[in-house]
Design a protein around this motif. Sequence first.
Motif: not given
Length: 115
Positions: A72, A77, A81, A86, A90-92, A94, A109, A111-113
């Motif tokens: 996580i 952003e 970037t 990226w 993944h899920e992001k 905001t 944000f 973000a999760t992998w």
Amino acid sequence: MKAYYDEIGQPTVRYGDNVEKLDALAAVTKYKPQVVIACWVTHRFEPDRPAAGGSLTGVDEEALIASCEEYIFIGNEHVHTQKPIWQLPHEKLTPPWIFSRAVNGSPDFIATWRR
């Protein structure tokens, strides 16, 4: 590293004797957590991907993602970037309640992998 931070005016933290001195990947390799949470991390510079930027002392986030079940990352952003991760699935999110010191007007944000 301390001399560099002193030169650019970045304060450093004095860690106590009870703090184990490990970098991110060494800590994940040693302790094998299921979930790793990283905030505002600079990724490692890779000479074969100079446009991605990063730092020679940055974190190898691709290796971290491969070493845990969930990574996580909390960031901004604009500031983050160019992260090479990226390109990985993944899920992001905001959410409006995340705030950073970034003054560029872009959203922060989470973000999760997941492996």
